[in-house]
Design an enzyme around this catalytic site. Structure first.
Site, PDB file in Angstrom:
ATOM      1  N   HIS A 446      -9.795 -14.389 -12.003  1.00 52.98           N
ATOM      2  CA  HIS A 446      -9.560 -14.546 -13.440  1.00 52.98           C
ATOM      3  C   HIS A 446     -10.819 -14.979 -14.194  1.00 52.98           C
ATOM      4  O   HIS A 446     -10.815 -15.021 -15.428  1.00 52.98           O
ATOM      5  CB  HIS A 446      -8.434 -15.558 -13.683  1.00 52.98           C
ATOM      6  N   ASP A 450      -9.162 -10.074 -16.715  1.00 53.61           N
ATOM      7  CA  ASP A 450      -8.023 -10.597 -17.465  1.00 53.61           C
ATOM      8  C   ASP A 450      -6.843  -9.639 -17.323  1.00 53.61           C
ATOM      9  O   ASP A 450      -6.959  -8.557 -16.721  1.00 53.61           O
ATOM     10  CB  ASP A 450      -8.389 -10.783 -18.935  1.00 53.61           C
TER      11      ASP A 450
END
Length: 475
Positions: A446, A450
Site C-alpha cells: 500500500h 492504492d
C-alpha cells in the site's frame, strides 16, 4: 596409499558473493568410492538454493572432513580426494601460472579450489601461494561451469571481474561475445607447448575438460529424490514425564530464509488485498481442446497457469507500476517483466523466475513453468534461476483453495494467486447458467499501490482471462 598418490583438498566454494557459508546436505560419495572429474560429490544447501559440488579430478574419495548437516565457512576444506598415477601433473602446470598471469590463472573448471599436497611435494607445493594471490579465481559456480561446458570454453583464459578475481557468468558471456572463445579452443594445444616452466601434457588436458563434462552430464544424478528421507531436517524425539512425545525438527537454511523474508515482508510492507471473480468457462473449453495435441507435441502438460500468466503479463504492460519496488525516497519501476513462480516442495516454497515473460507466448510460458517446477522439486535450481523476480504468481487453486491472502514476495510490490476453478450458477442476462468460475486474489504494497490502480489491474487481468476463445493460439 602408494607413494605416487596425491591428496587433493576439496574446499567449500563461494556460490554467490553474498554467501559466506553453506551446509552439507548430503554426501554423494563416501570414502573409498571412485570419482570421475565433474561428477557431483555432495549437495550444498544455502539460504537461497541447493547446489551440487562437482569433483575437480579423477580419483578416489579419501576422507570426509565435514558431516552432513554441518555448516561450513567458505574456503574451509570439507574432503580430500586421492589421485593416483599421472594425475599430479595437473598441479605442476598450475605452478608457473601465477608468474604468467599474475596469479589469476585457474586450475580445473570446478566449484572448488583444489590444493595438491603429497608427502614428496609438500615442501614446494605452489597451491598456497596461488590461493593467496587469487582466492576466488578457481571457485566456479555451477552456472559458470555449465555455460563454459556448453560452449567449450577453457575457463583458464576467461578474465574474472568478480570478488577476488572470481569468474562470473557475465564474464563468460562477455568472453563468448568477444569471439575469443573459438580461437583458443582450436589453438590451445600448440599454444601451450612453448611454456618452458610448465609440464607439457597438462594444458591439453585442461582444454579437453569441457568435452568430458558434456559426456558425463547426461548420466549425472542429483542424489536427492522425494521418495528418500532427506538428512536435513533431522528429527529428535523428546519424551515428557507423562510419556508423550514431542518431535523437534531442525530449521534448515532454506526454511530459515523463508521465515526471515516472510517476517520482513509483513513487518515492513503495509499489506492490503483484494479479490475478483473470473468466468473461465471459455478458458476451460480452450485448454480441453488443445491439451492433448500440446502434450504430444511438447511432451508436457498444458496447465491453466500458463494462460493466467500470459493474462497477468499483458495487464502489467498496461499498468507498469505493478512491476515495481519501494526504495524509501523513490519507487523503482522495472523495465523487464520477470515473473516469480511460487513452487511448493515437501518442505519449502521456492520462487524461481521466468525472465522476460512478456516476450514469451503461451506455449513458451508453459515450457518455462514445467521446467522450473521440475528443477525445483528435484533440487536442481541454480542461483540464477531465483534472482531478478519483479512480480509473483501463485497457483493456490492446485490445492483446491478458493480464497487466500498471499504474503508479498519481498521486495516486490504485489503477488497474485489463482484459485480453484469451481462450477457455479451465475446470472447472465437475467438467466441462470452454470459457468466455470475462479477467484483471483491480489496482495499489494500500500506504499506503492492504492485501491484504484489495483482494482483496474485486476479488472484487466479478468478481461484478459475471459477474452480467451476456442480460436486463441498458443504460438
Amino acid at each position: 596409499m602408494s607413494d605416487n598418490t596425491t591428496l587433493t583438498d576439496v574446499i567449500m566454494p563461494q556460490l554467490a558473493e553474498s554467501l559466506v557459508s553453506a551446509t552439507i546436505g548430503k554426501w554423494l560419495k563416501q570414502p573409498g568410492d571412485p570419482i570421475e572429474q565433474y561428477e557431483p560429490i555432495c549437495e550444498l544447501i544455502t539460504d537461497k538454493v541447493n547446489a551440487e559440488l562437482p569433483a575437480t579430478v579423477d580419483g578416489t574419495m579419501a576422507e570426509l572432513l565435514a558431516e552432513e548437516g554441518q555448516t561450513v565457512s567458505v574456503g574451509e576444506i570439507i574432503a580430500r580426494i586421492a589421485v593416483a598415477g599421472a594425475a599430479p601433473a595437473a598441479p605442476a602446470a598450475a605452478a608457473p601460472s601465477p608468474e604468467a598471469a599474475g596469479g589469476s590463472s585457474a586450475p580445473a573448471a570446478s566449484g572448488t579450489a583444489p590444493q595438491t599436497h603429497s608427502a614428496a611435494a609438500r615442501p614446494s607445493a605452489p597451491a598456497p601461494a596461488y590461493d593467496a594471490a587469487a582466492p576466488m579465481r578457481s571457485r566456479y559456480s555451477p552456472a559458470v561451469q555449465s555455460l563454459a561446458a556448453e560452449h567449450g570454453i577453457n575457463l583458464v583464459a576467461v578474465p574474472g571481474t568478480g570478488l577476488g578475481g572470481r569468474i562470473t557468468r557475465k564474464d563468460v558471456l562477455a568472453f563468448l561475445a568477444s569471439g575469443a572463445a573459438a580461437q583458443p579452443a582450436a589453438s590451445a594445444p600448440p599454444a601451450a607447448a612453448p611454456a618452458p616452466a610448465a609440464a607439457p601434457p597438462a594444458p591439453p588436458v585442461q582444454v579437453a575438460q569441457p568435452d568430458m563434462r558434456d559426456e558425463l552430464q547426461p548420466v549425472r544424478n542429483s542424489g536427492l529424490h522425494l521418495s528418500e528421507s532427506p538428512k536435513i531436517p533431522t528429527i529428535e524425539v523428546e519424551r515428557g514425564r507423562d510419556g508423550m512425545s514431542e518431535y523437534l525438527i531442525d530449521v534448515t537454511p532454506i526454511r530459515n530464509t523463508i521465515a526471515t523474508r516472510m517476517r520482513q515482508s509483513v513487518s515492513e510492507i503495509p499489506h492490503a488485498w483484494t479479490m475478483i471473480e473470473v468466468d473461465v468457462t471459455n478458458l476451460v473449453v480452450l485448454r480441453n481442446k488443445l491439451k492433448d495435441e500440446f502434450k504430444r507435441k511438447e511432451g508436457i502438460n498444458l496447465t491453466y497457469l500458463a494462460f493466467l500468466m500470459k493474462a497477468v503479463v499483458s495487464a502489467i504492460k498496461d499498468y507498469p507500476i505493478m512491476n515495481s519496488v519501494w526504495a524509501v525516497d523513490k519507487i523503482i519501476v522495472k523495465r523487464d517483466i520477470n515473473i516469480s513462480l511460487a513452487v511448493g516442495t515437501e518442505d519449502s516454497v521456492m520462487t524461481p523466475v521466468i525472465k522476460k515473460a512478456d516476450q514469451k507466448n503461451i506455449a513458451g510460458l508453459a515450457r518455462e513453468i514445467d521446467e522450473l517446477a521440475l528443477k525445483t522439486r528435484e533440487g536442481k535450481l541454480r542461483l540464477d534461476d531465483m534472482q531478478g523476480g519483479t512480480f509473483t504468481v501463485n497457483n493456490t487453486g492446485s490445492f483446491g483453495s478458493i480464497l487466500s491472502y498471499p504474503i508479498i514476495n519481498y521486495p516486490q510490490a504485489a503477488i497474485l494467486t489463482f484459485e480453484s476453478i469451481v462450477k457455479k450458477p451465475v446470472v447472465i442476462n437475467d438467466m441462470i447458467a452454470v459457468r466455470s468460475m475462479a477467484n483471483i486474489c491480489l496482495s499489494l504494497d500500500h506504499r506503492i499501490l492504492d485501491g484504484v490502480i489495483s482494482g483496474r489491474f485486476l479488472q484487466r487481468v479478468k478481461d484478459n482471462v475471459e477474452g480467451y476463445t476456442p480460436e486463441t493460439k498458443l504460438y
